[in-house]
Design a protein around this motif. Structure first.
Motif, PDB file in Angstrom:
ATOM      1  N   GLY A   1     -17.913  42.821  33.506  1.00  0.00           N
ATOM      2  CA  GLY A   1     -18.946  43.505  33.859  1.00  0.00           C
ATOM      3  C   GLY A   1     -19.791  44.140  32.813  1.00  0.00           C
ATOM      4  O   GLY A   1     -20.025  43.246  32.019  1.00  0.00           O
TER       5      GLY A   1
ATOM      6  N   TYR B   1     -20.737  47.338  39.874  1.00  0.00           N
ATOM      7  CA  TYR B   1     -19.388  47.790  40.333  1.00  0.00           C
ATOM      8  C   TYR B   1     -19.365  48.611  41.389  1.00  0.00           C
ATOM      9  O   TYR B   1     -19.844  49.638  41.553  1.00  0.00           O
TER      10      TYR B   1
ATOM     11  N   SER C   1     -17.706  50.995  42.874  1.00  0.00           N
ATOM     12  CA  SER C   1     -16.719  52.226  42.611  1.00  0.00           C
ATOM     13  C   SER C   1     -17.219  53.445  42.537  1.00  0.00           C
ATOM     14  O   SER C   1     -18.677  53.747  42.469  1.00  0.00           O
TER      15      SER C   1
ATOM     16  N   ALA D   1     -12.535  48.839  35.219  1.00  0.00           N
ATOM     17  CA  ALA D   1     -13.413  47.842  35.724  1.00  0.00           C
ATOM     18  C   ALA D   1     -12.432  46.901  36.638  1.00  0.00           C
ATOM     19  O   ALA D   1     -12.922  46.536  37.856  1.00  0.00           O
TER      20      ALA D   1
ATOM     21  N   SER E   1     -12.246  48.312  40.305  1.00  0.00           N
ATOM     22  CA  SER E   1     -13.250  48.475  41.147  1.00  0.00           C
ATOM     23  C   SER E   1     -13.198  47.578  42.447  1.00  0.00           C
ATOM     24  O   SER E   1     -12.341  46.619  42.167  1.00  0.00           O
TER      25      SER E   1
ATOM     26  N   SER F   1     -17.294  39.459  39.513  1.00  0.00           N
ATOM     27  CA  SER F   1     -17.870  40.844  39.474  1.00  0.00           C
ATOM     28  C   SER F   1     -17.448  41.102  38.195  1.00  0.00           C
ATOM     29  O   SER F   1     -17.868  42.324  37.516  1.00  0.00           O
ATOM     30  N   TYR F   2     -16.911  40.511  37.291  1.00  0.00           N
ATOM     31  CA  TYR F   2     -16.556  40.573  35.841  1.00  0.00           C
ATOM     32  C   TYR F   2     -17.769  40.054  34.935  1.00  0.00           C
ATOM     33  O   TYR F   2     -17.521  39.988  33.519  1.00  0.00           O
TER      34      TYR F   2
END
Ligand SMILES: *Cc1c(COP(=O)(O)O)cnc(C)c1O
Length: 422
Positions: A211, A358, A360, A370, A373, A396-397
């Motif tokens: 992320g 993210y 979250s 991370a 999330s 999503s990273y």
């Protein structure tokens, strides 16, 4: 069956997983990847003639957008003189001069062909210079696929569910101390325990491979101070952030001087280039002056230098950073407002032309947060956005990138797509 699917089926028979770099396979988001047949400005055109607004930007290098005419011309001009010499060439001197001019900590520089080569050589050089073996890295930071750095390495590695790669000898991994990012106490404790054995700290100053994580106030200065106290080398891996957030990278933006800097991505203008630079007294430990061996048949390749020099000069001379920040802010603010209206918890860390999504409740400050999330939310938004012509990174990273070819209109379309996707 569409063209991308056809190509992917064939590719899978010939190439492991059908791809030449794992994250491209869409494993993290599911489904199968589209194939791109051409790219121009902020857009990709798929093998099935679908046009996409591209926020991957070839994973960082394309800060000027795809197929920039000036870069294309520079490559064509170099091409007319030959593709590789195997002797020193004038473009290498020009490139070195340019890097030394714009990257504050760099007094001497050695060119190579990828970010991985740059970090690998940085580690070897730090070990050779200090006569020590251990290195500190941070969980979630990715420094390329170097054996000793493929430990809790973020990005592709976690996407595939194995943060530590098979095939790395435990005797090598044991020399790597992995600590949480944004926790100076942990670093200080590691130095108390192993101080005399630690050759270097290697860090992505803004971790952008799990992320996008931003440092706490004083954190990077704290790393600098601890390295000074223990005569260890501080290596900034600016393969992603270099030339992207300011012409001199994070080190220039925040005024901290690393001993060595690994560079890549933007430095090649879309061709394969990496570089390792730093203090002359350390760099002079490299062969042929010093005992640390480092080499490359195609290092300093004239086509790659032409593309890279043109890319860096445009950044130096046109300084597009404010414009990039404006579009970055428009997007980040837009994403957050839309999510808020819909009552969906979303964090959008953004700096300049980098941002990430993210799902979250709380801001993300390290790797453990991370990975906690909500990836399922990201997955579903990723596919819906793609359907609507917006290509976010397929994990999503990963960090999303904006180029100078992206317009406010692109941002507007992106936000419309986001609103109807979440
Ligand atoms: C991409 C990346 C690398 C590796 O560069 P390659 O050119 O893919 O070998 C290293 N460090 C960071 C921070 C990166 O983002």
């Amino acid at each position: 069956m569409n063209q991308s699917l056809k190509l992917f089926e064939k590719a899978q028979k010939l190439i492991p997983g059908g791809v030449n770099s794992p994250v491209r396979a869409f494993r993290s988001v599911g489904g199968s990847p589209f194939f791109t047949k051409k790219a121009s400005g902020s857009r990709l055109t798929t093998a099935d003639d679908k046009e996409l607004i591209d926020y991957v930007c070839t994973w960082g290098p394309a800060i000027h957008g795809h197929d920039h005419p000036k870069i294309r011309e520079a490559i064509a001009e170099a091409l007319a003189k030959g593709t590789s010499f195997g002797t020193p060439g004038p473009a290498e001197v020009e490139m070195a001069e340019l890097i030394v001019e714009v990257v504050p900590s760099v007094e001497k520089v050695r060119m190579c062909n990828s970010g991985t080569e740059a970090t690998m050589s940085a580690i070897r050089l730090a070990r050779g210079f200090t006569g020590r073996d251990k290195i500190i890295k941070f969980a979630g930071c990715y420094h390329g696929h170097v054996d000793s750095l493929l430990v809790k390495a973020g990005s592709g590695a976690i996407t595939l569910g194995n943060p530590d790669s098979a095939g790395v000898p435990s005797s090598v991994a044991e020399q790597t101390i992995v600590l949480p990012y944004n926790d100076l106490t942990a670093v200080s404790e590691a130095f108390s325990k192993h101080g005399q054995e630690i050759a270097a700290i290697i860090v992505e100053p803004y971790p952008a491979n799990c992320g996008l994580i931003l440092p706490h106030e004083g954190y990077l200065q704290g790393l600098r101070d601890l390295c000074n106290q223990h005569q260890s080398i501080l290596i900034f891996d600016e393969v992603m952030t270099g030339f992207r957030l300011s012409i001199g990278g994070v080190q220039q933006s925040i005024g901290i001087t690393p001993d060595l800097t690994a560079m890549g991505k933007i430095i090649g203008g879309g061709l394969p280039v990496g570089a390792l630079g730093g203090k002359a007294k350390i760099m002079d430990f490299l062969a042929p002056l010093g005992p640390v061996y480092q080499a490359g048949t195609l290092s300093g390749n004239p086509l790659a230098m032409a593309a890279g020099i043109t890319s860096l000069k445009m950044l130096r001379d046109e300084s597009p950073y404010e414009k990039l920040e404006t579009i970055g802010k428009t997007l980040a603010t837009g994403f957050k407002d839309i999510a808020k209206t819909k009552g969906i918890p979303l964090q959008v860390p953004q700096t300049g032309s980098m941002y990430c999504l993210y799902f979250s409740e709380k801001p993300i400050t390290n790797f453990d947060q991370a990975i906690a999330s909500k990836h399922d939310s990201f997955k579903s938004v990723f596919h819906k956005m793609l359907e609507k012509g917006i290509y976010l990174p397929p994990s999503s990273y990963e960090t999303c990138f904006i180029s100078t070819a992206h317009t406010e209109k692109d941002a507007e379309k992106t936000l419309e797509a986001f609103e109807s996707s979440i």
